[in-house]
Enzyme design. Structure first.
Site, PDB file in Angstrom:
ATOM      1  N   CYS A   2      -7.909  -1.197  13.601  1.00 33.55           N
ATOM      2  CA  CYS A   2      -8.331   0.128  13.203  1.00 33.55           C
ATOM      3  C   CYS A   2      -7.530   0.628  12.017  1.00 33.55           C
ATOM      4  O   CYS A   2      -6.652  -0.056  11.489  1.00 33.55           O
ATOM      5  CB  CYS A   2      -8.151   1.101  14.373  1.00 33.55           C
ATOM      6  SG  CYS A   2      -8.909   0.543  15.910  1.00 33.55           S
ATOM      7  N   SER A  52     -14.228  -2.134  16.762  1.00 36.30           N
ATOM      8  CA  SER A  52     -14.291  -2.440  18.191  1.00 36.30           C
ATOM      9  C   SER A  52     -14.069  -3.930  18.433  1.00 36.30           C
ATOM     10  O   SER A  52     -14.805  -4.768  17.899  1.00 36.30           O
ATOM     11  CB  SER A  52     -15.655  -2.019  18.750  1.00 36.30           C
ATOM     12  OG  SER A  52     -15.869  -0.635  18.573  1.00 36.30           O
ATOM     13  N   ILE A  54     -11.984  -4.841  21.783  1.00 37.23           N
ATOM     14  CA  ILE A  54     -11.833  -4.868  23.237  1.00 37.23           C
ATOM     15  C   ILE A  54     -12.338  -3.538  23.792  1.00 37.23           C
ATOM     16  O   ILE A  54     -12.106  -2.479  23.201  1.00 37.23           O
ATOM     17  CB  ILE A  54     -10.363  -5.101  23.634  1.00 37.23           C
ATOM     18  CG1 ILE A  54      -9.932  -6.521  23.248  1.00 37.23           C
ATOM     19  CG2 ILE A  54     -10.140  -4.879  25.127  1.00 37.23           C
ATOM     20  CD1 ILE A  54      -8.465  -6.810  23.480  1.00 37.23           C
ATOM     21  N   ASN A  75      -3.475   1.437  15.932  1.00 34.37           N
ATOM     22  CA  ASN A  75      -4.010   0.335  15.141  1.00 34.37           C
ATOM     23  C   ASN A  75      -3.364  -0.943  15.620  1.00 34.37           C
ATOM     24  O   ASN A  75      -2.143  -1.088  15.529  1.00 34.37           O
ATOM     25  CB  ASN A  75      -3.707   0.568  13.654  1.00 34.37           C
ATOM     26  CG  ASN A  75      -3.975  -0.666  12.796  1.00 34.37           C
ATOM     27  OD1 ASN A  75      -4.857  -1.458  13.103  1.00 34.37           O
ATOM     28  ND2 ASN A  75      -3.212  -0.814  11.720  1.00 34.37           N
ATOM     29  N   GLY A  76      -4.157  -1.889  16.132  1.00 34.80           N
ATOM     30  CA  GLY A  76      -3.579  -3.157  16.544  1.00 34.80           C
ATOM     31  C   GLY A  76      -4.150  -3.667  17.848  1.00 34.80           C
ATOM     32  O   GLY A  76      -5.211  -3.261  18.297  1.00 34.80           O
ATOM     33  N   SER A 363      -4.673 -17.119  12.719  1.00 30.51           N
ATOM     34  CA  SER A 363      -4.091 -17.807  11.563  1.00 30.51           C
ATOM     35  C   SER A 363      -2.816 -18.533  11.980  1.00 30.51           C
ATOM     36  O   SER A 363      -2.304 -18.352  13.086  1.00 30.51           O
ATOM     37  CB  SER A 363      -3.764 -16.788  10.461  1.00 30.51           C
ATOM     38  OG  SER A 363      -2.537 -16.128  10.732  1.00 30.51           O
ATOM     39  N   GLY A 364      -2.283 -19.334  11.046  1.00 32.37           N
ATOM     40  CA  GLY A 364      -1.030 -20.046  11.292  1.00 32.37           C
ATOM     41  C   GLY A 364       0.167 -19.375  10.650  1.00 32.37           C
ATOM     42  O   GLY A 364       1.247 -19.981  10.565  1.00 32.37           O
TER      43      GLY A 364
END
Length: 632
Positions: A2, A52, A54, A75-76, A363-364
């Protein structure tokens, strides 16, 4: 994922105009196209844009706690929210939603600011406690999610996920900070200790800010830090088993989503490891994507395709060419602050590819910092061994003289480019690492600055911050200090900023399983020989993944996500390089000496030196200044 924004009057509870908060959030619509909300109270306003991922319908924000005491915008993602929810329910908490936002509210209600220690995730949030008339701002351990701050002339503190959210506030002044500009030219990005505009700042990674009305705005407080002072004991087999267990947990916890999920796949060790463990944990084929370049020597798509075939992924690959330069204005718009990592362009492109199929991509990122995967970290470790053998005076005389005499030789094979190493050995380890990490030296920057701008710096030198950080690091040796610097300085300001802005620009959530804090802390405790062996890094990580990945993926020379910008600026983009010195925006800023910029461009185009990184910095600076309308 977000975007958040808000206003808080720290001294007196002046009314907050909800339209003003709404406009700040509108500037962040790309971070959250699925919903929005604004709440205001005495002296406070909180705004939110939602992507959105979860509990798709059940967790609108701003969200109030069950008792109405607290309000949050967040946010997160909190990866352990289900475990925390169970613990809180056992203690009497009741939940109305099935997402992670309400878990933060309940955790704060039970543990106060100490709730941060219990959160496993990437986050930036603002929580207002109505009883205490206090604002609680917090940022995750590594700074995966950003949070910008500005103290304004009306006494308010404004905050937003990106600088563009603050720019929507009419009281924000658009004036460049000279120190931040020097830091940008030193590192290629504006580090988290700075923000490009005077009067703005960033909440540092692993810090929180607790502000009570009537008590002013205090300094941020650290709530988490890495520790390199301890060492794990055990055989290589035991440590490898522990590492694999931590990696599996980290990957699986980040595969929780109520939307389509995939992964970035470069073909390197790190992203390939993530894809391998995702494939192990998933019954369905993993969706992967990669990006390549029109310069064959820098194109890794064939390695990504090898890994995709190995694990049967649904793979998509495309290439970036010099004609993609037309998108550079859009790149500047994403970052607001000047950002000169040229790999941001292909990163944006690979995010676009991913967003065509998924909403979340793993991602790595983080493994090079955590497991000593950068050559510079290995060089620093070896240089520190040399420094320990010779007194400082001897090193300064011997290596300093050799380094001064040695030609720069950007064109020569790597073993012959010894100038930087010799000069680094002449000084302290911290100074040497700062020099190796930087794009430009203080002397090079001084040669470009106008006299007026140089005076405005008042003796500031960007490298001093990194030197001080390394000297105060909780570490045992040189390798520890180098990794600490990369995790605390390079990672949040450079790598994570790049991934956050380019992914959020297309409303894609990027997750970094190899930055799980338990995994990173385990890596920080590994003995040196488990991190570096035979002159290369990530030793234990590679050994651990031998059961999954082909040898030529694990042990081929590290290439990195390198953009062929040097070739482009000598060829199809040479005109862009020449135009920098004559740019009216650069000239009117008064920051630089135009003739010095012209000489820089011509030397690069003629092949006498490689000035591509500096030229790209100046180009991105010009784009940022133009778009933002910033004055000197």
């Amino acid at each position: 994922m977000c975007g958040i924004a808000g206003i808080f009057h720290a001294e007196t509870p002046k009314p907050v105009d909800p339209v003003r908060v709404e406009r700040m959030c509108e500037a962040l619509v790309h971070r959250g196209p699925d919903g929005s909300g604004v709440w205001t109270g005495p002296g406070v306003g909180l705004g939110h844009r939602r992507l959105s991922v979860i509990d798709l319908e059940g967790s609108p924000q701003p969200m109030h706690s069950a008792d109405g005491r607290s309000v949050i915008v967040f946010n997160g993602e909190i990866y352990n929210f289900r475990e925390l929810r169970g613990e809180l329910e056992a203690a009497g908490a009741r939940f109305r939603t099935s997402g992670d936002t309400e878990v933060i509210l309940a955790a704060y209600d039970r543990w106060g600011v100490d709730c941060l220690d219990r959160l496993d995730g990437m986050f930036a949030f603002a929580l207002y406690d109505r009883d205490k008339r206090a604002l609680f701002l917090a940022r995750d351990r590594f700074g995966v999610k950003p949070l910008f701050l500005a103290q304004l002339s009306d006494g308010s503190l404004a905050f937003a996920s990106e600088l563009k959210g603050l720019l929507a506030h009419p009281l924000l002044r658009r004036r460049v900070s000279p120190q931040s500009l020097d830091a940008y030219l030193a590192w290629g990005y504006v580090p988290d200790s700075h923000a490009i505009l005077s009067g703005t700042s960033k909440l540092p990674a692993g810090h929180f800010l607790w502000i009570e009305q009537g008590k002013g705005v205090p300094q941020p407080r650290r709530w988490w830090d890495m520790d390199f002072t301890q060492r794990e004991k055990g055989s290589e087999a035991d440590l490898s088993a522990q590492l694999l267990h931590l990696m599996r947990d980290a990957v699986q916890s980040r595969m929780v989503a109520d939307v389509p999920l995939g992964a970035f796949l470069s073909g390197g060790v790190d992203s390939s490891s993530v894809v391998a463990l995702m494939s192990e944990a998933s019954a369905a084929p993993v969706r992967t994507c990669s990006i390549g370049f029109d310069v064959a020597a820098l194109d890794e798509t064939s390695h990504a395709e090898t890994v995709a075939r190995t694990f049967g992924t649904l793979h998509t690959a495309r290439r970036v060419g010099h004609d993609d330069f037309a998108a550079v204005d859009g790149l500047a718009a994403m970052f607001d602050e000047p950002f000169a990592d040229a790999s941001a362009l292909p990163t944006w492109r690979v995010c676009q590819i991913a967003r065509e199929q998924v909403t979340v991509a793993l991602s790595g990122d983080g493994a090079d910092e955590a497991f000593a995967g950068y050559r510079r970290q290995v060089f620093h470790r070896n240089e520190e061994r040399v420094r320990a053998l010779l007194p400082g005076g001897v090193r300064e005389h011997l290596f300093g003289r050799l380094g001064t005499l040695w030609p720069k030789a950007d064109w020569a094979p790597r073993p012959l480019r010894a100038k930087a190493t010799l000069l680094a050995l002449a000084g302290s380890g911290e100074e040497g690492y700062a020099h190796g990490l930087s794009v430009t030296t203080p002397e090079q920057r001084a040669a470009l600055y106008s006299d007026e701008f140089a005076r405005g710096l008042a003796g500031y030198r960007a490298e001093d911050e990194l030197v001080a950080l390394m000297r105060s690091a909780p570490a045992r040796g040189g390798l520890d200090r180098a990794q600490y610097a990369d995790l605390a300085f390079w990672l949040p300001g450079g790598i994570l900023t790049k991934v956050d802005r380019t992914s959020m620009a297309v409303s894609l959530e990027a997750r970094e399983p190899l930055l799980d804090h338990r995994l990173v802390q385990f890596a920080a405790r590994l003995p040196d020989r488990m991190r570096v062996r035979g002159g290369t890094g990530k030793y234990l990580l590679k050994r651990c993944m031998e059961r999954y990945l082909p040898q030529d993926i694990l042990y081929r020379p590290k290439q990195g996500f390198v953009t062929p910008i040097a070739e482009w600026l000598r060829g199809p983009l040479a005109g862009e390089a020449r135009a920098i010195a004559a740019s009216p925006v650069i000239a009117q800023s008064g920051f630089f000496e135009p003739r010095a910029l012209a000489r820089l461009a011509e030397a690069h185009i003629a092949g006498r030196s490689d000035n591509s990184r500096v030229l790209w910095q100046l180009l991105m600076l010009e784009k940022s200044l133009t778009r933002l309308g910033i004055s000197s």
